[in-house]
Write a protein that holds these residues in place. Structure first.
Motif, PDB file in Angstrom:
ATOM      1  N   UNK A   1      32.655  -6.992   8.632  1.00 56.01           N
ATOM      2  CA  UNK A   1      32.163  -8.311   8.260  1.00 56.01           C
ATOM      3  C   UNK A   1      32.049  -8.424   6.747  1.00 56.01           C
ATOM      4  N   UNK A   2      32.569  -9.518   6.215  1.00 52.25           N
ATOM      5  CA  UNK A   2      32.278  -9.919   4.841  1.00 52.25           C
ATOM      6  C   UNK A   2      31.532 -11.246   4.946  1.00 52.25           C
ATOM      7  N   UNK A   3      30.213 -11.210   4.723  1.00 52.97           N
ATOM      8  CA  UNK A   3      29.374 -12.375   5.016  1.00 52.97           C
ATOM      9  C   UNK A   3      29.653 -13.549   4.095  1.00 52.97           C
ATOM     10  N   UNK A   4      30.022 -13.287   2.846  1.00 52.95           N
ATOM     11  CA  UNK A   4      30.287 -14.387   1.916  1.00 52.95           C
ATOM     12  C   UNK A   4      31.157 -13.887   0.785  1.00 52.95           C
ATOM     13  N   UNK A   5      32.059 -14.750   0.324  1.00 52.82           N
ATOM     14  CA  UNK A   5      32.910 -14.472  -0.833  1.00 52.82           C
ATOM     15  C   UNK A   5      33.442 -15.812  -1.312  1.00 52.82           C
ATOM     16  N   UNK A   6      33.805 -15.897  -2.589  1.00 53.44           N
ATOM     17  CA  UNK A   6      34.346 -17.172  -3.061  1.00 53.44           C
ATOM     18  C   UNK A   6      35.800 -17.322  -2.627  1.00 53.44           C
TER      19      UNK A   6
END
Length: 414
Positions: free
Chosen positions: A353-358
């Motif tokens: 999981x990558x919860x947030x990134x631009x």
């Protein structure tokens, strides 16, 4: 709105009362988790002293704006109290308590986070761990604490789950007419967004049972629905970049500080990831272990990626917690993702999981096999500039941020 509630700063003498409140307000699992990590999360934060100094420096300008903009009757209606608080040491955490007599009935924590906004250092407040005693709910007591916290910080950031997001939006909708009227000539800035979580399934059957809103290519969806477990397989050979070495980064030192300085030129808004912060955030947490892979060219660090594996949702989930890449993400970020993935798969991760990134980093993750999905509840992010200021206005434009889950407290909750 006269009542018997009063706001105070948290002191060590309040600890047992606050811990009792946490156990009444939260689930037993989260309350015990927060109690175990309290010293690390709040007392040992490396920015506590600097945050106190910034609050003192900003106090006069902030409160002049508040008292000139918001009439006394409106402040009273909202429960915004500007009375002096009890003195505490500079290195004390900023935690507010609401007391009814001597009883702690609500609390709000705040973590300082250093940002570079167009190259200039600023400290933001991350509101977290709102707790209200069950007997005192339904009185908007948490909003009193939130408003007081905002009145003492020029910029704020909030990470929300669905419930807290709904509650905040309900409050904002209720107060919007009065707020818009008094701030129409000189409004503060704010921004909101739904967090886009990206997931790479490793064990597809496990993933399909637990995720919602996941968009899969038809060929993969057919395999998953037929009962296939691991649609993909581990790479026989990891990718490489000419002249770039990938290795395990075990300490955070001068090379991290140099990387942070170079990367700060690439982003208009970025949380500062210097060695002091990462030693606390990734190196000192008592209940979690992080691993970090890094890439270097000619002995110069060009990026890192920190991750952890968690027993959760009936399986093992690998979380990409933090990363920083010099220049365009492209090949270097993909390289670190591949190496981290290989390590997590060997560690038994059933999804990553990558919860947030631009947007630029999400594009690379899509190419690496990640899909938009929801595991558990949806998350939301907000940014507020609490006093009008052209120099920091861009902070409210979340599309301009370089951001990871390590920029808030959401990943600290498990």
């Amino acid at each position: 709105m006269a009542d018997d509630f009063r706001i105070q700063r948290y002191t060590e003498a309040d600890r047992s009362s606050v811990f009792d409140l946490l156990q009444r307000a939260f689930s037993e699992v989260y309350a015990q988790h927060l109690i175990r990590t309290w010293n690390w999360k709040y007392d040992s934060h490396p920015l506590n002293r600097e945050a106190a100094q910034v609050r003192r420096a900003d106090h006069e300008k902030l409160w002049a704006y508040i008292t000139q903009t918001y009439p006394a009757d409106l402040r009273a209606q909202w429960g915004l109290n500007l009375d002096d608080l009890n003195p505490v040491p500079d290195d004390a955490p900023y935690i507010l308590l609401l007391k009814a007599g001597d009883k702690v009935v609500a609390t709000e924590g705040s973590l300082p986070r250093a940002f570079l906004i167009n190259g200039e250092r600023h400290l933001a407040s991350i509101g977290c761990d709102f707790a209200v005693h069950p007997d005192y709910r339904g009185r908007q007591l948490s909003m009193r604490l939130a408003l007081r916290t905002m009145s003492e910080h020029r910029i704020s950031v909030g990470w929300y789950n669905t419930n807290s997001w709904t509650s905040t939006n309900r409050w904002e909708k209720k107060t919007a007419p009065a707020l818009n009227q008094v701030t129409r000539t000189n409004p503060p800035a704010s921004g909101k967004m739904r967090v886009v979580t990206l997931v790479k399934p490793i064990d597809w059957s496990w993933m399909i049972e637990r995720a919602t809103g996941i968009g899969l290519p038809a060929s993969i969806a057919a395999l998953a629905s037929s009962g296939a477990h691991r649609v993909g397989r581990r790479r026989a050979k990891l990718p490489a970049m000419p002249g770039v070495d990938v290795f395990e980064l075990k300490t955070f030192g001068r090379s991290i500080d140099d990387l942070q300085q170079r990367c700060s030129r690439d982003h208009q808004v970025i949380g500062i990831r210097d060695s002091a912060y990462l030693k606390w955030r990734l190196g000192a947490r008592p209940d979690a272990s992080y691993e970090c892979v890094a890439a270097a060219r000619d002995s110069q660090l060009i990026g890192y990626l920190a991750y952890r594996i968690v027993e959760r949702e009936g399986g093992r989930i690998g979380y990409i917690v933090d990363f920083l890449i010099e220049g365009e993400p492209g090949s270097a970020f993909a390289l670190l993702v591949a190496h981290a993935e290989d390590r997590m798969v060997r560690g038994g991760a059933q999804s990553i999981v990558c919860a947030i990134a631009n947007a630029r980093f999400r594009k690379v993750l899509h190419h690496c096999g990640f899909y938009v999905a929801v595991l558990g509840v949806r998350s939301y992010l907000s940014a507020e500039v609490n006093i009008p200021d052209e120099g920091t206005k861009i902070y409210a434009d979340l599309g301009k941020w370089f951001v990871t889950i390590a920029d808030g407290d959401a990943e600290m909750s498990f």
